[in-house]
Design a protein around this motif. Structure first.
Motif, short mmCIF file in Angstrom:
data_model
loop_
_atom_site.label_atom_id
_atom_site.label_comp_id
_atom_site.label_asym_id
_atom_site.label_seq_id
_atom_site.Cartn_x
_atom_site.Cartn_y
_atom_site.Cartn_z
N SER A 50 -11.71 2.87 -9.87
CA SER A 50 -13.04 3.23 -9.40
C SER A 50 -13.15 3.00 -7.88
CB SER A 50 -14.04 2.40 -10.20
OG SER A 50 -15.23 2.27 -9.55
N PHE A 51 -12.59 1.88 -7.42
CA PHE A 51 -12.61 1.56 -5.99
C PHE A 51 -11.80 2.59 -5.19
CE2 PHE A 51 -11.16 -1.26 -2.39
CZ PHE A 51 -12.41 -1.40 -1.81
N SER A 52 -10.66 2.98 -5.73
CA SER A 52 -9.78 3.95 -5.06
C SER A 52 -10.51 5.30 -4.91
CB SER A 52 -8.51 4.12 -5.89
OG SER A 52 -7.66 5.04 -5.28
N ALA A 53 -11.20 5.69 -5.97
CA ALA A 53 -11.89 6.99 -5.97
C ALA A 53 -13.01 7.06 -4.94
CB ALA A 53 -12.45 7.28 -7.36
N LYS A 54 -13.45 5.91 -4.46
CA LYS A 54 -14.51 5.91 -3.45
C LYS A 54 -13.95 5.93 -2.03
CE LYS A 54 -17.91 3.62 -6.35
NZ LYS A 54 -18.11 2.32 -6.97
N GLY A 55 -12.76 6.47 -1.86
CA GLY A 55 -12.17 6.62 -0.53
C GLY A 55 -11.40 5.41 -0.04
N ASN A 56 -10.98 4.55 -0.98
CA ASN A 56 -10.31 3.31 -0.56
C ASN A 56 -8.81 3.27 -0.88
OD1 ASN A 56 -12.68 1.85 0.41
ND2 ASN A 56 -13.36 1.95 -1.72
N ALA A 57 -8.24 4.43 -1.27
CA ALA A 57 -6.86 4.44 -1.77
C ALA A 57 -5.86 3.85 -0.78
CB ALA A 57 -6.45 5.87 -2.12
N THR A 58 -6.07 4.07 0.50
CA THR A 58 -5.05 3.63 1.47
C THR A 58 -5.44 2.33 2.18
OG1 THR A 58 -6.02 5.04 3.17
CG2 THR A 58 -4.20 5.98 1.90
N ARG A 59 -6.51 1.69 1.70
CA ARG A 59 -6.87 0.39 2.28
C ARG A 59 -6.10 -0.72 1.55
NH1 ARG A 59 -12.93 -0.41 2.08
NH2 ARG A 59 -12.69 -1.73 3.89
N ASP A 60 -6.14 -1.92 2.12
CA ASP A 60 -5.46 -3.03 1.46
C ASP A 60 -6.17 -3.37 0.14
OD1 ASP A 60 -3.38 -5.24 1.78
OD2 ASP A 60 -5.19 -6.32 1.17
N PHE A 61 -5.39 -3.83 -0.84
CA PHE A 61 -5.96 -4.06 -2.18
C PHE A 61 -6.96 -5.22 -2.22
CE2 PHE A 61 -3.82 -7.71 -4.46
CZ PHE A 61 -3.12 -8.20 -3.37
N SER A 62 -6.94 -6.09 -1.20
CA SER A 62 -7.91 -7.20 -1.19
C SER A 62 -9.32 -6.71 -0.83
CB SER A 62 -7.47 -8.29 -0.21
OG SER A 62 -7.39 -7.80 1.10
N ALA A 63 -9.43 -5.45 -0.35
CA ALA A 63 -10.75 -4.87 -0.04
C ALA A 63 -11.61 -4.73 -1.30
CB ALA A 63 -10.59 -3.50 0.63
N ILE A 64 -11.02 -4.94 -2.48
CA ILE A 64 -11.78 -4.91 -3.75
C ILE A 64 -12.98 -5.86 -3.68
CG2 ILE A 64 -10.44 -6.72 -4.96
CD1 ILE A 64 -11.31 -3.45 -6.65
N LEU A 65 -12.96 -6.82 -2.77
CA LEU A 65 -14.10 -7.73 -2.56
C LEU A 65 -15.39 -6.95 -2.33
CD1 LEU A 65 -14.56 -11.06 -1.33
CD2 LEU A 65 -15.42 -9.51 0.41
N GLU A 66 -15.27 -5.80 -1.66
CA GLU A 66 -16.46 -5.01 -1.33
C GLU A 66 -17.19 -4.53 -2.58
OE1 GLU A 66 -15.26 -1.98 1.41
OE2 GLU A 66 -14.91 -3.42 3.02
N MET A 67 -16.47 -4.41 -3.68
CA MET A 67 -17.11 -4.00 -4.94
C MET A 67 -18.16 -5.01 -5.38
SD MET A 67 -14.64 -2.29 -7.72
CE MET A 67 -15.57 -0.89 -8.30
N PHE A 68 -17.98 -6.26 -4.97
CA PHE A 68 -18.90 -7.31 -5.38
C PHE A 68 -20.02 -7.52 -4.36
CE2 PHE A 68 -14.74 -8.11 -7.26
CZ PHE A 68 -15.09 -8.02 -8.61
N GLN A 69 -19.94 -6.75 -3.28
CA GLN A 69 -20.95 -6.91 -2.21
C GLN A 69 -22.05 -5.85 -2.31
OE1 GLN A 69 -18.25 -7.00 1.25
NE2 GLN A 69 -18.71 -9.19 1.41
N GLY A 70 -21.93 -4.94 -3.29
CA GLY A 70 -22.94 -3.91 -3.44
C GLY A 70 -22.75 -2.81 -2.40
N GLU A 71 -23.63 -1.83 -2.46
CA GLU A 71 -23.50 -0.67 -1.55
C GLU A 71 -23.86 -1.06 -0.14
OE1 GLU A 71 -22.17 2.23 -2.51
OE2 GLU A 71 -21.88 1.19 -4.41
#
Ligand code: NAD
Length: 295
Positions: A274-295
């Motif tokens: 889900s995170f990848s599909a929002k334009g994050n495919a080529t970012r570092d995998f630790s950016a998943i933190l943003e999923m918990f920060q809301g929009e």
């Protein structure tokens, strides 16, 4: 010193091949992309015009390819590496692929009396450049002893995980756990931050408590906590979300074929997809933190 044919000179293979040259091996390279070969040739490798040409003078063949279909395509069949190899050739496939393909290729090599190790790596491009990769190998004990001598030119920790395919299984188990504790670490840090805690202080507390883990210790996902982590560098990889997703996909496929229960891994895969599909495919995998920060 070995006569190495190195095939697949991308982000990982290029620096790995260059390290083998530095270690004193004679290295002949092949890649479908000419420029990828030129970069390693500039560091002392010899160029070849096909994988089979590179194979002709080799006693050790290393491949670092995108996926199982590329590995099967190159190794198997009448015109494949295994059919055309000189007696005594040792094959080291360092790609991350499905264990079934690794077992199939390993069995085909064994049929010809050749040693083959699936040898996927832990550590990204930086570790490939620094020669500090970890290798997890699947194959015979005799093959491992031979292969290890060459793998030592590219890495520090080299493990024999078991028979053909075991290296790939070790790799997916490790990376599934990595995804799970990265997501868990991000979730915990954000919960603390939402309650006004300083993520740096919370990290220090958890590092001395039972929540301690690798993501917290060397790869903190909260920006500003750890200067050297991708989180403090705009989540530049590092290890891309799309590569983590690939490894989680391999873990899920394997869990289906072995009827293994992997609820935490499945949830991590779903979150990363889900995170990848929002334009994050080529970012570092630790950016998943943003999923918990809301929009
Ligand atoms: P990449 O896409 O940068 O490189 C792959 C290379 O293989 C390319 O240069 C491509 O031209 C070449 N290639 C493909 N088919 C070929 C063929 N038939 N003959 C010759 N060359 C061929 O990929 P990468 O990032 O170097 O990753 C390679 C493998 O390592 C993958 O399996 C990946 O999952 C794994 N891995 C990558 C990382 C990472 O951080 N990049 C970390 C650990 C493991």
């Amino acid at each position: 010193m070995a006569n190495v044919a190195f095939i697949g000179l991308g982000n990982m293979g290029g620096p790995m091949a260059a390290n083998l040259v530095k270690a004193g091996h004679s290295v002949t390279v092949f890649d479908l992309v000419e420029a990828a070969m030129d970069a390693v040739v500039a560091q002392g490798a010899k160029k070849s015009s096909s994988a089979l040409e590179a194979l002709a003078s080799a006693d050790t063949v290393i491949t670092m390819l995108p996926a199982g279909k590329h590995v099967a395509g190159l190794y198997l069949g009448d015109e494949g590496l295994i059919a055309k190899a000189n007696p005594g050739t040792v094959f080291l496939d360092c790609s991350t692929i499905d264990a079934d393909t690794a077992r199939k290729v390993g069995a085909a090599a064994a049929e010809r009396g050749l040693e083959m190790l699936d040898s996927p790596v832990s550590g990204g491009v930086k570790a490939a450049q620094a020669g500090t990769l970890a290798f997890m190998c699947g194959g015979t004990a005799a093959g491992f002893e031979k292969g290890k001598l060459v793998l030592e030119g590219m890495g520090k920790n080299i493990f024999h995980a078991g028979d053909h395919g075991a290296g790939q299984i070790a790799k997916i188990c490790n990376n599934m756990l990595l995804a799970i504790h990265m997501v868990g670490t991000a979730e915990a840090l954000q919960l603390g931050a939402n309650n006004g805690l300083d993520p740096k202080v919370l990290s220090e507390i958890m590092l001395k408590s039972s929540g301690r883990n690798w993501s917290l210790e060397v790869y903190n996902p909260y920006p500003g906590v750890m200067e050297t982590a991708p989180a403090s560098n705009d989540y530049k990889p590092g290890f891309m979300v799309q590569l983590m997703l690939k490894d989680l996909g391999l873990a899920m496929e394997n869990s289906l074929s072995t009827q293994s229960s992997v609820p935490m891994g499945a949830l991590a895969r779903s979150l990363y997809a889900s995170f990848s599909a929002k334009g994050n495919a080529t970012r570092d995998f630790s950016a998943i933190l943003e999923m918990f920060q809301g929009e």
